[in-house]
Design a protein around this motif. Structure first.
Motif, PDB file in Angstrom:
ATOM      1  N   ASP A   1     -22.284  16.651 -61.524  1.00 32.82           N
ATOM      2  CA  ASP A   1     -22.954  17.689 -62.310  1.00 32.82           C
ATOM      3  C   ASP A   1     -24.373  17.974 -61.841  1.00 32.82           C
ATOM      4  O   ASP A   1     -24.909  19.049 -62.088  1.00 32.82           O
ATOM      5  N   LYS A   2     -24.980  17.007 -61.167  1.00 30.42           N
ATOM      6  CA  LYS A   2     -26.354  17.162 -60.692  1.00 30.42           C
ATOM      7  C   LYS A   2     -26.421  17.619 -59.233  1.00 30.42           C
ATOM      8  O   LYS A   2     -27.497  17.738 -58.668  1.00 30.42           O
ATOM      9  N   GLY A   3     -25.257  17.821 -58.601  1.00 34.69           N
ATOM     10  CA  GLY A   3     -25.227  18.260 -57.208  1.00 34.69           C
ATOM     11  C   GLY A   3     -25.251  17.131 -56.197  1.00 34.69           C
ATOM     12  O   GLY A   3     -25.380  17.369 -54.996  1.00 34.69           O
ATOM     13  N   ASN A   4     -25.106  15.887 -56.663  1.00 37.54           N
ATOM     14  CA  ASN A   4     -25.049  14.742 -55.757  1.00 37.54           C
ATOM     15  C   ASN A   4     -23.645  14.604 -55.172  1.00 37.54           C
ATOM     16  O   ASN A   4     -22.655  14.858 -55.867  1.00 37.54           O
ATOM     17  N   LYS A   5     -23.566  14.154 -53.922  1.00 40.21           N
ATOM     18  CA  LYS A   5     -22.266  13.953 -53.292  1.00 40.21           C
ATOM     19  C   LYS A   5     -21.550  12.765 -53.926  1.00 40.21           C
ATOM     20  O   LYS A   5     -22.143  11.723 -54.161  1.00 40.21           O
ATOM     21  N   ILE A   6     -20.254  12.958 -54.190  1.00 38.93           N
ATOM     22  CA  ILE A   6     -19.397  11.907 -54.736  1.00 38.93           C
ATOM     23  C   ILE A   6     -18.041  11.963 -54.036  1.00 38.93           C
ATOM     24  O   ILE A   6     -17.713  12.950 -53.378  1.00 38.93           O
ATOM     25  N   LEU A  12     -17.616   5.903 -39.462  1.00 41.25           N
ATOM     26  CA  LEU A  12     -17.584   7.132 -40.249  1.00 41.25           C
ATOM     27  C   LEU A  12     -18.871   7.181 -41.058  1.00 41.25           C
ATOM     28  O   LEU A  12     -19.171   6.276 -41.835  1.00 41.25           O
ATOM     29  N   CYS A  13     -19.635   8.222 -40.824  1.00 44.58           N
ATOM     30  CA  CYS A  13     -20.934   8.357 -41.479  1.00 44.58           C
ATOM     31  C   CYS A  13     -20.741   8.763 -42.936  1.00 44.58           C
ATOM     32  O   CYS A  13     -20.257   9.859 -43.216  1.00 44.58           O
ATOM     33  N   THR A  14     -21.100   7.865 -43.798  1.00 47.80           N
ATOM     34  CA  THR A  14     -20.967   8.077 -45.245  1.00 47.80           C
ATOM     35  C   THR A  14     -22.320   7.875 -45.919  1.00 47.80           C
ATOM     36  O   THR A  14     -22.386   7.461 -47.074  1.00 47.80           O
ATOM     37  N   ASP A  15     -23.378   8.183 -45.189  1.00 42.22           N
ATOM     38  CA  ASP A  15     -24.748   7.917 -45.629  1.00 42.22           C
ATOM     39  C   ASP A  15     -25.082   8.528 -46.992  1.00 42.22           C
ATOM     40  O   ASP A  15     -25.888   7.983 -47.733  1.00 42.22           O
ATOM     41  N   SER A  16     -24.505   9.658 -47.317  1.00 45.34           N
ATOM     42  CA  SER A  16     -24.859  10.365 -48.552  1.00 45.34           C
ATOM     43  C   SER A  16     -24.132   9.843 -49.788  1.00 45.34           C
ATOM     44  O   SER A  16     -24.386  10.318 -50.890  1.00 45.34           O
ATOM     45  N   PHE A  17     -23.233   8.890 -49.608  1.00 46.19           N
ATOM     46  CA  PHE A  17     -22.447   8.384 -50.726  1.00 46.19           C
ATOM     47  C   PHE A  17     -22.973   7.045 -51.223  1.00 46.19           C
ATOM     48  O   PHE A  17     -23.519   6.255 -50.452  1.00 46.19           O
ATOM     49  N   HIS A  18     -22.770   6.788 -52.505  1.00 48.19           N
ATOM     50  CA  HIS A  18     -23.068   5.475 -53.076  1.00 48.19           C
ATOM     51  C   HIS A  18     -22.027   4.486 -52.576  1.00 48.19           C
ATOM     52  O   HIS A  18     -20.904   4.860 -52.220  1.00 48.19           O
ATOM     53  N   ILE A  19     -22.371   3.238 -52.581  1.00 46.14           N
ATOM     54  CA  ILE A  19     -21.488   2.194 -52.062  1.00 46.14           C
ATOM     55  C   ILE A  19     -20.134   2.184 -52.767  1.00 46.14           C
ATOM     56  O   ILE A  19     -19.103   1.961 -52.140  1.00 46.14           O
ATOM     57  N   LYS A  20     -20.099   2.457 -54.070  1.00 45.68           N
ATOM     58  CA  LYS A  20     -18.810   2.454 -54.792  1.00 45.68           C
ATOM     59  C   LYS A  20     -17.890   3.550 -54.255  1.00 45.68           C
ATOM     60  O   LYS A  20     -16.676   3.369 -54.184  1.00 45.68           O
ATOM     61  N   ASP A  21     -18.461   4.680 -53.853  1.00 50.14           N
ATOM     62  CA  ASP A  21     -17.652   5.755 -53.280  1.00 50.14           C
ATOM     63  C   ASP A  21     -17.168   5.391 -51.884  1.00 50.14           C
ATOM     64  O   ASP A  21     -16.046   5.735 -51.494  1.00 50.14           O
ATOM     65  N   VAL A  22     -17.992   4.693 -51.125  1.00 52.92           N
ATOM     66  CA  VAL A  22     -17.589   4.249 -49.790  1.00 52.92           C
ATOM     67  C   VAL A  22     -16.443   3.251 -49.904  1.00 52.92           C
ATOM     68  O   VAL A  22     -15.470   3.315 -49.152  1.00 52.92           O
ATOM     69  N   VAL A  23     -16.522   2.364 -50.865  1.00 51.93           N
ATOM     70  CA  VAL A  23     -15.437   1.403 -51.098  1.00 51.93           C
ATOM     71  C   VAL A  23     -14.166   2.144 -51.505  1.00 51.93           C
ATOM     72  O   VAL A  23     -13.062   1.790 -51.066  1.00 51.93           O
ATOM     73  N   ARG A  24     -14.287   3.185 -52.307  1.00 50.59           N
ATOM     74  CA  ARG A  24     -13.117   3.990 -52.688  1.00 50.59           C
ATOM     75  C   ARG A  24     -12.464   4.593 -51.433  1.00 50.59           C
ATOM     76  O   ARG A  24     -11.238   4.570 -51.286  1.00 50.59           O
ATOM     77  N   LEU A  25     -13.270   5.116 -50.526  1.00 51.40           N
ATOM     78  CA  LEU A  25     -12.741   5.672 -49.275  1.00 51.40           C
ATOM     79  C   LEU A  25     -12.051   4.591 -48.444  1.00 51.40           C
ATOM     80  O   LEU A  25     -10.970   4.811 -47.889  1.00 51.40           O
ATOM     81  N   MET A  26     -12.678   3.436 -48.368  1.00 48.16           N
ATOM     82  CA  MET A  26     -12.078   2.327 -47.615  1.00 48.16           C
ATOM     83  C   MET A  26     -10.748   1.911 -48.223  1.00 48.16           C
ATOM     84  O   MET A  26      -9.797   1.595 -47.486  1.00 48.16           O
TER      85      MET A  26
END
Length: 123
Positions: free
Chosen positions: A16-21, A52-66
């Motif tokens: 909702d705030k425009g942050n990447k998720i 894979l560059c995931t710099d803009s994501f929080h760690i929980k989102d990176v773990v979700r991708l993994m």
């Protein structure tokens, strides 16, 4: 405004705030074609494999991708914390040994100029 379908897809990756998720439905969204495009756009070939560059994501989102890479594609990966001027940023690392599983999934969708990212010449 562009294509409505692309616009709606992009909105799924913002809060909702425009942050990447990473959206909850990423398991279904991360198709072989999407994975190939991710690699071509934000993949970094390394001597030890692929990042894979995931710099803009929080760690929980990176773990979700993994988790999607593991569960859907049986690709094991790790996290590398990249030092940047704004702090440590998580990146997904796919080791060279795991590229043997990744290549058949994405190779048909990667343009010739980007094949170096998956080290196709190594197989």
């Amino acid at each position: 405004m562009g294509l409505p379908a692309i616009h709606n897809l992009c909105l799924q990756f913002l809060d909702d705030k425009g942050n990447k998720i990473v959206p909850a439905d990423i398991y279904n969204l991360l198709t072989p074609i999407a994975l190939a495009n991710w690699i071509m756009g934000d993949g970094e070939a390394r001597h030890s494999g692929l990042r894979l560059c995931t710099d803009s994501f929080h760690i929980k989102d990176v773990v979700r991708l993994m988790n999607v890479l593991l569960i859907r594609y049986d690709i094991h990966c790790t996290i590398f914390m990249k030092k940047t001027p704004t702090g440590l940023k998580p990146r997904i690392v796919i080791a060279s040994a795991e590229l043997k599983k990744l290549v058949p999934i994405v190779q048909p969708y990667i343009i010739p100029e980007m094949l170096y990212k998956i080290k196709l010449d190594s197989y």
